[in-house]
Scaffold this motif. Sequence first.
Motif, mmCIF file in Angstrom:
data_model
loop_
_atom_site.group_PDB
_atom_site.id
_atom_site.type_symbol
_atom_site.label_atom_id
_atom_site.label_comp_id
_atom_site.label_asym_id
_atom_site.label_seq_id
_atom_site.Cartn_x
_atom_site.Cartn_y
_atom_site.Cartn_z
ATOM 1 N N VAL A 1 66.243 8.156 -7.078
ATOM 2 C CA VAL A 1 65.365 8.710 -8.114
ATOM 3 C C VAL A 1 64.555 7.875 -8.665
ATOM 4 N N GLU A 2 65.216 6.615 -8.835
ATOM 5 C CA GLU A 2 64.062 5.558 -9.507
ATOM 6 C C GLU A 2 63.062 5.089 -8.657
ATOM 7 N N MET A 3 63.346 5.050 -7.277
ATOM 8 C CA MET A 3 62.186 5.069 -6.228
ATOM 9 C C MET A 3 61.230 5.745 -6.443
ATOM 10 N N LEU A 4 61.429 7.239 -6.379
ATOM 11 C CA LEU A 4 60.642 8.130 -6.455
ATOM 12 C C LEU A 4 59.737 8.047 -8.017
ATOM 13 N N HIS A 5 60.323 7.765 -8.780
ATOM 14 C CA HIS A 5 59.813 7.731 -10.175
ATOM 15 C C HIS A 5 58.580 6.746 -10.268
ATOM 16 N N ARG A 6 59.406 5.681 -9.468
ATOM 17 C CA ARG A 6 58.299 4.346 -9.375
ATOM 18 C C ARG A 6 56.778 4.696 -8.753
ATOM 19 N N PHE A 7 57.368 5.182 -7.540
ATOM 20 C CA PHE A 7 56.031 5.421 -6.868
ATOM 21 C C PHE A 7 55.097 6.573 -7.345
ATOM 22 N N HIS A 8 55.953 7.569 -8.174
ATOM 23 C CA HIS A 8 55.014 8.715 -8.959
ATOM 24 C C HIS A 8 54.017 7.831 -9.882
ATOM 25 N N ALA A 9 54.629 6.735 -10.775
ATOM 26 C CA ALA A 9 53.814 6.088 -11.725
ATOM 27 C C ALA A 9 52.599 5.224 -11.102
ATOM 28 N N VAL A 10 52.998 4.920 -9.997
ATOM 29 C CA VAL A 10 52.123 3.919 -9.118
ATOM 30 C C VAL A 10 50.724 4.953 -8.974
ATOM 31 N N PHE A 11 51.063 5.797 -8.139
ATOM 32 C CA PHE A 11 49.942 6.897 -7.389
ATOM 33 C C PHE A 11 49.348 7.617 -8.446
ATOM 34 N N ALA A 12 50.193 8.088 -9.633
ATOM 35 C CA ALA A 12 49.383 9.062 -10.657
ATOM 36 C C ALA A 12 48.541 8.080 -11.614
ATOM 37 N N SER A 13 49.082 6.724 -11.599
ATOM 38 C CA SER A 13 48.063 5.810 -12.230
ATOM 39 C C SER A 13 46.641 5.448 -11.583
ATOM 40 N N ALA A 14 46.880 5.518 -10.362
ATOM 41 C CA ALA A 14 45.737 5.152 -9.549
ATOM 42 C C ALA A 14 44.889 6.455 -9.652
ATOM 43 N N LEU A 15 45.447 7.442 -9.599
ATOM 44 C CA LEU A 15 44.718 8.810 -9.631
ATOM 45 C C LEU A 15 44.163 8.973 -11.044
ATOM 46 N N ALA A 16 44.655 8.587 -11.852
ATOM 47 C CA ALA A 16 44.041 8.772 -13.407
ATOM 48 C C ALA A 16 43.116 7.807 -13.827
ATOM 49 N N THR A 17 43.002 6.691 -13.304
ATOM 50 C CA THR A 17 42.313 5.539 -13.678
ATOM 51 C C THR A 17 41.000 5.208 -12.932
ATOM 52 N N ASP A 18 41.139 5.732 -11.785
ATOM 53 C CA ASP A 18 39.969 5.357 -10.590
ATOM 54 C C ASP A 18 38.567 5.719 -10.984
ATOM 55 N N HIS A 19 37.525 5.043 -10.625
ATOM 56 C CA HIS A 19 36.026 5.461 -11.025
ATOM 57 C C HIS A 19 35.898 6.798 -10.138
ATOM 58 N N PHE A 20 36.324 6.831 -9.130
ATOM 59 C CA PHE A 20 36.291 7.986 -8.084
ATOM 60 C C PHE A 20 36.644 9.153 -8.816
ATOM 61 N N ASN A 21 38.169 9.137 -9.386
ATOM 62 C CA ASN A 21 38.693 10.517 -10.027
ATOM 63 C C ASN A 21 37.820 10.843 -11.440
ATOM 64 N N VAL A 22 37.538 9.787 -12.101
ATOM 65 C CA VAL A 22 36.680 9.957 -13.183
ATOM 66 C C VAL A 22 35.334 10.698 -13.067
ATOM 67 N N SER A 23 34.711 10.155 -11.891
ATOM 68 C CA SER A 23 33.307 10.863 -11.517
ATOM 69 C C SER A 23 33.457 12.176 -11.417
ATOM 70 N N VAL A 24 34.578 12.623 -10.294
ATOM 71 C CA VAL A 24 34.789 13.806 -9.790
ATOM 72 C C VAL A 24 35.190 14.684 -11.053
ATOM 73 N N ALA A 25 35.846 14.245 -11.973
ATOM 74 C CA ALA A 25 35.999 15.345 -13.129
ATOM 75 C C ALA A 25 34.859 15.405 -14.016
ATOM 76 N N GLY A 26 34.204 14.462 -14.240
ATOM 77 C CA GLY A 26 32.795 14.491 -14.883
ATOM 78 C C GLY A 26 32.033 15.802 -14.277
ATOM 79 N N LEU A 27 31.784 15.427 -12.864
ATOM 80 C CA LEU A 27 30.908 16.388 -12.148
ATOM 81 C C LEU A 27 31.482 17.882 -12.215
ATOM 82 N N LYS A 28 32.863 18.003 -12.259
ATOM 83 C CA LYS A 28 33.466 19.382 -12.199
ATOM 84 C C LYS A 28 33.798 19.770 -13.507
ATOM 85 N N GLU A 29 33.482 19.197 -14.477
ATOM 86 C CA GLU A 29 33.809 19.571 -15.800
ATOM 87 C C GLU A 29 33.518 21.352 -15.922
#
Length: 572
Positions: free
Chosen positions: A111-139
Amino acid sequence: MADPLSIAASIAGLCGLTIQISQLSYHYFSALKSTSDNQALFIQELSALTSVFLRLRQATQIDGLDDIIGPRQPVISKTVIEDCKKRLEKVKVVLERKARRSMEKEMKETVEMLHRFHAVFASALATDHFNVSVAGLKELRTMTSAKERNELGNWLSPSFTPAPLSTFIEKLCEGTGSHLLNCKEYLAWRDGAEGLLWAYGRPGTGKTPESGRIPLLQRGTMNETLDGFLRHLAVQLLDQDDHVPEDVVNLWKKGKSTNSSLLPDEIISIISSTVNNTSVAYAVLDGLDKCPFLAKLAKLLPKLSKTGLKIFATSRDLSDIRKHFDKSSHVEISATKDDLAHYIDWRLQEESEVDYDLMPQSFKSDLTSAVVNHVDGCFLLARLVMDHITSLTTIKKMRQALESPPVDYKEAYGRTMERIAKQNAGRKTLAVKVMVWICYTKRPLTLEELQQALATEDGEEEIDPENVESARSLLSCCLGLVVLSKADLTLGMVHETAMNFVRATDIVHDVEPNLLISQTCLTYLSVKPMREGFCEKIEDLQSRLQHLPFLNYAAHFFGQHLKATTKPYPRS
């Protein structure tokens, strides 16, 4: 940074791996007699991680954006991806081997392992320039306001609360049902271009349990109207995605401004847009033979399947239904002899009053062979026969029961009702009450709701906690005719035919069912906390609903039961 194509392939692989683990864990936990907090957390964290992978996969597959954002991809190190894959594969192996001790021992760490990887990948998804650009384009294609999202959900939802399917997910017998999941028709539907699969069979052959083995499905309920069915399906699909497609938002705003009703084709367009916004979407339509709008639905099924939604439909093999599916892929569901033999042996091991290890092997073989040959592919009849046999206390009594087994499930229900009537007065009375409530309420009751209803007494101002029946008592007194869903803790009859049998049987002599239920609702609405007046704050209302579990049902359906009574309401 890793190669973009390599990241996209790796994310797709991790997504597929978590989905496989979800399937395996479903079977693993269904086979357990009880579940722990860690097991619930495991499911929760696995679901969250799968959701992140699906979003990452979607981010790496967006078409038409290269000229705007360039080749940027979510920033995730190759080491993290490989470490995640290695650890997930280890969990998969443990589940495949059904290594219960190893799984339980390492559950907290997993459970701790799954939680840890969720935090890592969710962080990458939320902060990456790619994702921000897509979010802006698809507003324009997303809804950032939770209030707007709720308003859209209310606009799209059916005008009534749909009754859940009678899919009571109990402890499943591992090793059965694989013939469906491995047959060519199912695999072609799941992995290929086929959009609709019809699974048919006789009553009691296991159509609903078989559909319950298929993971990651939205479920369409056979409501009173086609409009309600389509709306409910669309709402379920929208709830699975963080983003609402632009054309859905526009349709909502148009409907809000003109106050116009949605047409079936418009709801299908919402389903289509939502499905296109995801990698894959499945839906199961269970019990088409009970659908009051089958002819209308049949005309729309081709349109629904063309949206990209993969539809798994079940029903009895009736001419009125077959004519709609002759040109569609179809498969017959029937319990194989191997499935039945495995199930019978499993029931003997899990529930027999006679010690399994003390039974001679020749007796077990004879019993299995006799039941398999007698039930002729009907899982329901096998279950009812084994309910009786496993309750017997000696091998001789079990042999005698095999000499004259019930010829069909109707006779099995009759014999079970006779055994219920022979119980002591308290258990018999309780069994009758439980079945009346289950068969005549307007929606399935949760265990806690039924416990509160049965504990309600005329003249008492409060529910006495010492008068609340245990779950074990409610189930055991009905001798297998009542089951408890692990999915939502609702109670129901073992099969739709059992509910029909009870309704056709005059098991209540002293009071009419709707009168009994309406009286109980009225008494519950008059308990001491309700006499304190209305709730001025939403927090107070939430607290009252929490402390009075049956209040929601009593308030909503008291009037409907009273209206349905056939006898005069007594005056006090």
